[in-house]
Design an enzyme around this catalytic site. Structure first.
Site, mmCIF file in Angstrom:
data_model
loop_
_atom_site.group_PDB
_atom_site.id
_atom_site.type_symbol
_atom_site.label_atom_id
_atom_site.label_comp_id
_atom_site.label_asym_id
_atom_site.label_seq_id
_atom_site.Cartn_x
_atom_site.Cartn_y
_atom_site.Cartn_z
ATOM 1 N N LYS A 135 24.053 56.111 11.029
ATOM 2 C CA LYS A 135 24.698 57.367 11.450
ATOM 3 C C LYS A 135 25.691 57.882 10.397
ATOM 4 O O LYS A 135 26.447 58.797 10.660
ATOM 5 C CB LYS A 135 25.382 57.179 12.810
ATOM 6 N N ASP A 164 21.850 59.461 26.802
ATOM 7 C CA ASP A 164 20.816 59.544 25.764
ATOM 8 C C ASP A 164 19.600 60.330 26.249
ATOM 9 O O ASP A 164 18.873 60.904 25.462
ATOM 10 C CB ASP A 164 20.389 58.128 25.351
ATOM 11 N N PHE A 172 31.712 54.880 18.005
ATOM 12 C CA PHE A 172 31.949 53.760 18.909
ATOM 13 C C PHE A 172 30.604 53.175 19.310
ATOM 14 O O PHE A 172 29.591 53.873 19.322
ATOM 15 C CB PHE A 172 32.727 54.226 20.154
ATOM 16 N N ASN A 189 27.278 58.374 33.878
ATOM 17 C CA ASN A 189 27.721 56.986 33.691
ATOM 18 C C ASN A 189 29.213 56.906 34.017
ATOM 19 O O ASN A 189 29.873 57.937 34.157
ATOM 20 C CB ASN A 189 27.410 56.538 32.248
ATOM 21 N N LYS A 214 24.411 50.742 13.076
ATOM 22 C CA LYS A 214 24.841 52.113 13.440
ATOM 23 C C LYS A 214 25.727 52.730 12.366
ATOM 24 O O LYS A 214 25.643 53.931 12.106
ATOM 25 C CB LYS A 214 25.576 52.103 14.785
HETATM 26 O O1 C5P Z 1 23.541 54.738 19.457
HETATM 27 P P1 C5P Z 1 24.628 54.715 20.461
HETATM 28 O O2 C5P Z 1 24.426 55.705 21.578
HETATM 29 O O3 C5P Z 1 24.968 53.357 20.975
HETATM 30 O O4 C5P Z 1 25.915 55.190 19.627
HETATM 31 C C1 C5P Z 1 27.162 55.283 20.222
HETATM 32 C C2 C5P Z 1 27.980 56.270 19.460
HETATM 33 O O5 C5P Z 1 27.238 57.472 19.293
HETATM 34 C C3 C5P Z 1 29.235 56.676 20.196
HETATM 35 O O6 C5P Z 1 30.215 56.965 19.225
HETATM 36 C C4 C5P Z 1 28.796 57.928 20.943
HETATM 37 O O7 C5P Z 1 29.896 58.790 21.238
HETATM 38 C C5 C5P Z 1 27.827 58.562 19.993
HETATM 39 N N1 C5P Z 1 26.736 59.311 20.609
HETATM 40 C C6 C5P Z 1 26.669 60.668 20.433
HETATM 41 N N2 C5P Z 1 25.615 61.369 20.964
HETATM 42 C C7 C5P Z 1 24.646 60.742 21.666
HETATM 43 C C8 C5P Z 1 24.705 59.353 21.838
HETATM 44 C C9 C5P Z 1 25.755 58.664 21.307
HETATM 45 O O8 C5P Z 1 27.563 61.246 19.830
HETATM 46 N N3 C5P Z 1 23.656 61.438 22.184
#
Ligand code: C5P
Length: 407
Positions: free
Chosen positions: A352, A286, A334, A217, A348
């Site tokens: 989280k 993801d 974030f 990305n 979130k």
């Molecule tokens: O759920 P989402 O991906 O939108 O969440 C975003 C947050 O989760 C950001 O702080 C990102 O750095 C973190 N993140 C992570 N590991 C992932 C996906 C997102 O640490 N696999």
């Protein structure tokens, strides 16, 4: 100057810049500009040697005020006490480049020219960045004097390796202006994160599909870089886990480069138990493609038809850190959203186990990926919610640390 060094909140801070006789003296002009852009007022002293390489007029024309020369030329203010003025007016003093002779003067407290008198009479933080021939730098007398400067409390920015003007190669080049600049800002900044161990994940991840292709990305890593820099300037001990990015950091910031989400996960989860705060700004993929193989996929193998790529989920780093969080640790997440920002941020924060979530609408101009600015909605576990206007990412980072310190 890289964008994550561009902090502009040092208005009203005064820095005295000492320049000595080195071919690197012209780089002091860059340092002057950078300090001014950060908001600082800068005065300067050129030794006689420095004035052989660059003109005092160059510093005056760029707005340094006052600019001092030789001891018996007197002070530009007309006072007989120019050698005492910086010590009364400035918050920090930086000598860059510093020759072997100036380092010896500083080490022994010799006060035989304007700059060495001003340094001796300067009670605040003093930063020194040498530049000289590698053999002069390696000479036992210089090594000893350099050690003495450490004992005297000077903030030392060691020279870097490379080609030097005389044609030799070795240690002796003036450190990059960014490195010196960051040391000055750190000396001026409040040290309210001193003693805290901060982990920042930043940048994109890259998920390989075959020997040459990957899924990723457009994250530049800038938001995380600004957070890491702000924490470093405020005294924290910072470790960055960086996906592929061009951004670099001061030497005191530890950087662990990674490529894939799984590598980032391994490093971040290993480090987390020894940290006080983690900020997960990385745009982690993801999902990763199920690899085609170790070799390059040939166009001919799918000639005329499409290809189907299967994806599998990656671990969620932030969620895993949240689950492992112990008392006293703080976790900042974030959220880059295109839908209902506030609802998603709230969800979130809870799911989280975060202390703060900073959310932005990436569909808005001036927010999100590859932008120098961000417009944030900030929500924390204590129920505070704030909407911030569009701000430079350096400013967003500074405010997020303020927010965390309010707890
Ligand atoms: O759920 P989402 O991906 O939108 O969440 C975003 C947050 O989760 C950001 O702080 C990102 O750095 C973190 N993140 C992570 N590991 C992932 C996906 C997102 O640490 N696999």
């Amino acid at each position: 100057m890289q964008p994550h060094y561009r902090f502009a909140g040092f208005l009203g801070k005064r820095v005295h810049l000492g320049v000595t006789g080195s071919i690197a003296a012209y780089k002091a002009l860059d340092l002057l500009r950078s300090l001014q852009e950060a908001g600082c007022l800068v005065s300067a002293t050129l030794t006689d040697g420095a004035a052989e390489f660059v003109r005092p007029l160059s510093f005056e024309a760029l707005g340094a005020s006052p600019v001092y020369g030789s001891m018996f030329e007197g002070s530009p203010s007309g006072s007989a006490f120019g050698h005492l003025e910086p010590g009364q007016a400035a918050h920090a003093m930086v000598i860059a480049p510093a020759t072997a002779a100036t380092i010896a003067r500083l080490a022994f407290g010799l006060a035989d020219d304007m700059l060495s008198c001003q340094a001796l009479a300067f009670p605040g933080p003093k930063i020194v960045a040498p530049a000289m021939n590698p053999r002069m730098w390696e000479a036992p007398a210089t090594r000893r004097n350099w050690e003495m400067l450490g004992e005297l409390g000077y903030i030392r920015v060691r020279p870097w390796s490379g080609h030097v003007a005389c044609g030799d190669t070795g240690e002796g080049r003036l450190a990059p202006v960014e490195e010196i600049f960051a040391s000055v800002l750190r000396a001026l900044a409040p040290q309210d994160l001193a003693g805290r161990k901060v982990l920042v994940t930043l940048g994109p991840t890259r998920e390989p599909w075959d020997a040459v292709r990957f899924w990723s990305n457009p994250s530049s890593g800038l938001m995380g870089a600004c957070l890491a820099m702000a924490a470093h300037l405020r005294g924290a001990d910072v470790t960055v886990v960086a996906g592929p990015t061009v951004l670099t950091f001061p030497e005191a910031v530890r950087v662990v480069p990674v490529t894939t989400a799984r590598q980032m996960f391994e490093v971040a989860t290993d480090l987390w138990p020894s940290m006080d705060v983690a900020c997960c700004t990385a745009a982690v993929a993801d999902f990763r493609p199920v690899p085609f193989g170790e070799t390059k996929f040939k166009k001919a193998s799918g000639a005329g038809q499409g290809i189907t790529v299967e994806f599998t989920p990656n671990p969620d780093i932030l969620r895993t850190l949240g689950e492992a969080k112990r008392d006293g640790q703080r976790l900042i997440g974030f959220a880059a959203e295109t839908g209902d920002l506030k609802a998603e941020a709230g969800r979130k924060l809870q799911s989280k186990r975060l202390d703060i979530i900073a959310a932005n609408d990436i569909s808005k101009a001036g927010s999100g990926f590859a932008s120098a600015t961000n417009e944030m909605y900030v929500l924390d576990a204590a129920g505070r919610r704030e909407t911030w206007p569009q701000l430079d990412k350096t400013e967003v980072a500074w405010r997020l640390w303020d927010h965390l310190l309010l707890d």
